[in-house]
Design a protein around this motif. Sequence first.
Motif, PDB file in Angstrom:
ATOM      1  N   ILE A  76       0.925  -1.098   0.061  1.00 58.04           N
ATOM      2  CA  ILE A  76      -0.080  -0.179   0.160  1.00 58.04           C
ATOM      3  C   ILE A  76       0.850   1.135  -0.110  1.00 58.04           C
ATOM      4  CG2 ILE A  76      -1.968  -1.117   1.162  1.00 58.04           C
ATOM      5  CD1 ILE A  76      -0.987   0.507   3.811  1.00 58.04           C
ATOM      6  N   GLY A  77       0.200   2.396  -0.310  1.00 60.67           N
ATOM      7  CA  GLY A  77       1.100   3.795  -0.424  1.00 60.67           C
ATOM      8  C   GLY A  77       0.390   4.876   0.153  1.00 60.67           C
ATOM      9  N   PHE A  78       1.217   5.856   0.519  1.00 59.96           N
ATOM     10  CA  PHE A  78       0.568   7.060   1.089  1.00 59.96           C
ATOM     11  C   PHE A  78       1.288   8.019   0.058  1.00 59.96           C
ATOM     12  CE2 PHE A  78      -0.029   4.059   4.568  1.00 59.96           C
ATOM     13  CZ  PHE A  78      -1.010   4.252   4.790  1.00 59.96           C
ATOM     14  N   ILE A  79       0.548   9.193  -0.180  1.00 56.82           N
ATOM     15  CA  ILE A  79       1.088  10.084  -1.017  1.00 56.82           C
ATOM     16  C   ILE A  79       0.459  11.788  -0.441  1.00 56.82           C
ATOM     17  CG2 ILE A  79       0.848  10.938  -3.482  1.00 56.82           C
ATOM     18  CD1 ILE A  79      -0.047   8.074  -4.113  1.00 56.82           C
ATOM     19  N   SER A  80       1.503  12.559  -0.790  1.00 59.84           N
ATOM     20  CA  SER A  80       1.365  14.037  -0.428  1.00 59.84           C
ATOM     21  C   SER A  80       1.943  14.693  -1.354  1.00 59.84           C
ATOM     22  CB  SER A  80       1.363  14.340   0.860  1.00 59.84           C
ATOM     23  OG  SER A  80       0.583  13.732   1.869  1.00 59.84           O
ATOM     24  N   HIS A  81       1.498  16.065  -1.635  1.00 57.78           N
ATOM     25  CA  HIS A  81       2.497  17.143  -2.622  1.00 57.78           C
ATOM     26  C   HIS A  81       2.968  18.017  -1.589  1.00 57.78           C
ATOM     27  CE1 HIS A  81      -0.679  20.362  -2.616  1.00 57.78           C
ATOM     28  NE2 HIS A  81      -1.582  19.360  -2.279  1.00 57.78           N
ATOM     29  N   PHE A  82       4.001  18.548  -2.321  1.00 57.49           N
ATOM     30  CA  PHE A  82       4.748  19.696  -1.464  1.00 57.49           C
ATOM     31  C   PHE A  82       4.561  20.952  -2.266  1.00 57.49           C
ATOM     32  CE2 PHE A  82       8.058  17.092  -3.911  1.00 57.49           C
ATOM     33  CZ  PHE A  82       8.289  17.968  -4.943  1.00 57.49           C
ATOM     34  N   ASP A  83       4.204  21.121  -3.432  1.00 53.71           N
ATOM     35  CA  ASP A  83       3.884  22.514  -3.862  1.00 53.71           C
ATOM     36  C   ASP A  83       2.766  23.001  -3.254  1.00 53.71           C
ATOM     37  OD1 ASP A  83       1.799  20.741  -5.197  1.00 53.71           O
ATOM     38  OD2 ASP A  83       1.720  22.409  -6.449  1.00 53.71           O
ATOM     39  N   THR A  84       2.742  24.297  -3.207  1.00 53.87           N
ATOM     40  CA  THR A  84       1.517  25.140  -2.719  1.00 53.87           C
ATOM     41  C   THR A  84       0.976  25.966  -3.665  1.00 53.87           C
ATOM     42  OG1 THR A  84       3.036  27.222  -2.172  1.00 53.87           O
ATOM     43  CG2 THR A  84       2.533  25.428  -0.394  1.00 53.87           C
ATOM     44  N   SER A  85      -0.415  26.481  -3.521  1.00 51.91           N
ATOM     45  CA  SER A  85      -1.224  27.115  -4.484  1.00 51.91           C
ATOM     46  C   SER A  85      -0.761  28.425  -5.128  1.00 51.91           C
ATOM     47  CB  SER A  85      -2.433  27.470  -3.915  1.00 51.91           C
ATOM     48  OG  SER A  85      -3.467  28.182  -4.902  1.00 51.91           O
ATOM     49  N   PRO A  86      -0.583  28.799  -6.453  1.00 51.86           N
ATOM     50  CA  PRO A  86      -0.360  30.093  -6.982  1.00 51.86           C
ATOM     51  C   PRO A  86      -1.362  31.214  -6.806  1.00 51.86           C
ATOM     52  CG  PRO A  86      -1.224  28.496  -8.666  1.00 51.86           C
ATOM     53  CD  PRO A  86      -0.930  27.730  -7.427  1.00 51.86           C
ATOM     54  N   ASP A  87      -2.456  30.562  -6.136  1.00 52.27           N
ATOM     55  CA  ASP A  87      -3.447  31.670  -5.691  1.00 52.27           C
ATOM     56  C   ASP A  87      -3.073  32.818  -4.825  1.00 52.27           C
ATOM     57  OD1 ASP A  87      -5.040  30.220  -7.575  1.00 52.27           O
ATOM     58  OD2 ASP A  87      -6.421  29.117  -5.961  1.00 52.27           O
ATOM     59  N   PHE A  88      -2.077  32.521  -3.926  1.00 52.58           N
ATOM     60  CA  PHE A  88      -1.773  33.374  -2.792  1.00 52.58           C
ATOM     61  C   PHE A  88      -0.244  33.104  -2.514  1.00 52.58           C
ATOM     62  CE2 PHE A  88      -2.084  35.573   1.142  1.00 52.58           C
ATOM     63  CZ  PHE A  88      -3.034  36.584   0.937  1.00 52.58           C
ATOM     64  N   SER A  89       0.472  34.259  -2.166  1.00 52.23           N
ATOM     65  CA  SER A  89       1.670  34.045  -1.856  1.00 52.23           C
ATOM     66  C   SER A  89       2.285  33.096  -0.940  1.00 52.23           C
ATOM     67  CB  SER A  89       2.319  35.444  -1.125  1.00 52.23           C
ATOM     68  OG  SER A  89       3.649  35.361  -0.771  1.00 52.23           O
ATOM     69  N   GLY A  90       3.223  32.287  -0.962  1.00 50.02           N
ATOM     70  CA  GLY A  90       3.858  31.300  -0.373  1.00 50.02           C
ATOM     71  C   GLY A  90       5.258  31.741   0.101  1.00 50.02           C
ATOM     72  N   THR A  91       5.724  33.063  -0.051  1.00 51.01           N
ATOM     73  CA  THR A  91       6.960  33.509   0.288  1.00 51.01           C
ATOM     74  C   THR A  91       6.985  34.088   1.686  1.00 51.01           C
ATOM     75  OG1 THR A  91       7.187  34.193  -1.941  1.00 51.01           O
ATOM     76  CG2 THR A  91       8.837  35.264  -0.562  1.00 51.01           C
ATOM     77  N   ASN A  92       7.889  33.784   2.548  1.00 52.61           N
ATOM     78  CA  ASN A  92       8.196  34.169   3.748  1.00 52.61           C
ATOM     79  C   ASN A  92       7.010  33.941   4.804  1.00 52.61           C
ATOM     80  OD1 ASN A  92      11.004  35.443   3.130  1.00 52.61           O
ATOM     81  ND2 ASN A  92       9.736  37.258   2.289  1.00 52.61           N
ATOM     82  N   VAL A  93       6.660  32.629   4.622  1.00 50.57           N
ATOM     83  CA  VAL A  93       5.601  32.201   5.507  1.00 50.57           C
ATOM     84  C   VAL A  93       6.134  32.186   6.771  1.00 50.57           C
ATOM     85  CG1 VAL A  93       4.262  30.154   6.143  1.00 50.57           C
ATOM     86  CG2 VAL A  93       4.686  30.549   3.617  1.00 50.57           C
ATOM     87  N   ASN A  94       5.261  32.873   7.823  1.00 48.40           N
ATOM     88  CA  ASN A  94       5.584  33.123   9.197  1.00 48.40           C
ATOM     89  C   ASN A  94       4.580  32.605  10.125  1.00 48.40           C
ATOM     90  OD1 ASN A  94       7.001  34.092  11.559  1.00 48.40           O
ATOM     91  ND2 ASN A  94       5.907  35.883  11.641  1.00 48.40           N
ATOM     92  N   PRO A  95       4.703  31.363  10.552  1.00 49.87           N
ATOM     93  CA  PRO A  95       3.728  30.698  11.211  1.00 49.87           C
ATOM     94  C   PRO A  95       3.385  31.193  12.513  1.00 49.87           C
ATOM     95  CG  PRO A  95       5.070  29.058  10.254  1.00 49.87           C
ATOM     96  CD  PRO A  95       5.676  30.265   9.890  1.00 49.87           C
TER      97      PRO A  95
END
Length: 413
Positions: A76-95
């Motif tokens: 069996i397998g488990f899958i996820s993606h590492f890109d984020t949406s182009p709809d909104f900025s993903g630069t300098n994410v500060n959680p």
Amino acid sequence: MTNKQHIIDRFVSYVKIDTQSDPNSNATPSTEKQWVLARKLAEELREIGMSDVELDENAYVMATLPATVAHKVPVIGFISHFDTSPDFSGTNVNPQIIEDYDGEDIVLDEEKNIILSPEYFEDLAQYKGQTIITTDGTTLLGADDKAGITEIMTAMQYLLDNPDIPHGKIRICFTPDEEIGRGAHKFDVEKFGAEWAYTMDGSQIGELEFENFHAAQAIVKVQGKSVHPGYAKDKMVNSMYIAQDFINSLPRLETPEHTKGRQGFFHLSSIKGDVEQTQLEYIIRDHDKDHFEARKEMMLDLKNEICAQYGSKCIEIELKDQYANMREKIEPVMHIVEIAEDAMEAVNIEPLIKPIRGGTDGAQLSYMGLPCPNIFAGGHNFHGKYEYIPVESMQKAAEVIVKIAELTSERYQ
């Protein structure tokens, strides 16, 4: 089972890396910056002791967790993606990390008065007392789908540290470009070698999904005639007015803001134009195949009606199917959904089985021969500044992965 601080640290380390994908690029991955996280993940997999770790030329990361049982168990397998949406900025994410959430408004950006409020985002109230990770109001968070990656990594590390837990061979894959619809395009199903898999890419805790939209893109090109406005009588044809007629002739209440559940829609996602030419970009969505085909026919019929009024070549429509509802590929193997459902119940989660109002890598993979239901990753309000995720939901998702592995082994004894 899982250490909360370890999950926080791992998740934060991923979301701080900008991996926004680009629909205007033909490369794979579509942005060079996705390589940064891909390489980090490959290195981490090696460090925790995974086998067969491979980062291919398209930035797909695969690895193996060997079986701990001697009897034959489906891979069996488990899958996820590492890109984020182009709809909104993903630069300098500060959680921002909110411990013991009090159930009140969360100020994301005091200066700009950006507030995450349970009065507007009602789901937030159910996480009172938990640890919430939010944005700072200037970027998205990236829980879609770095939460899924965190959960898979955490579960794999737990299984490696606890070899007494029975399970068969497990394959994992982290993919680029899911947010622009290409996450499965160069996925090597044969090399992956699993009988079935699960994408960890759903939203709130408990979600379990095995049906999604049928999807198409429509590019509507409207041709007008530009003439000096002072001498335009009976000569000018303003493409923007024709485009307006086209827009207004589609069912106004069959749009994303007016639909839910299994209801489909037409979504005008972009418009640009002038007198001479206007271009509209639509996405067409429906869970029902017949309704989906009828929506495409409606657009073509409308084109013919308007062309009869303004001229035979005033509108051209390019229709392109994007993905199909995976339900027909999952229903013959419903035991894979039942295993996930049982795993959730075993860790005290109520399964929320519902259709995906969107797409998933799992839909394309299911049609490529890898049946692939979707499981919650735990986040809310994806693709924007109000995105958040409870840490406890990530912990539970990791527990579900471990339990799926264990139950699969038990069922094939």
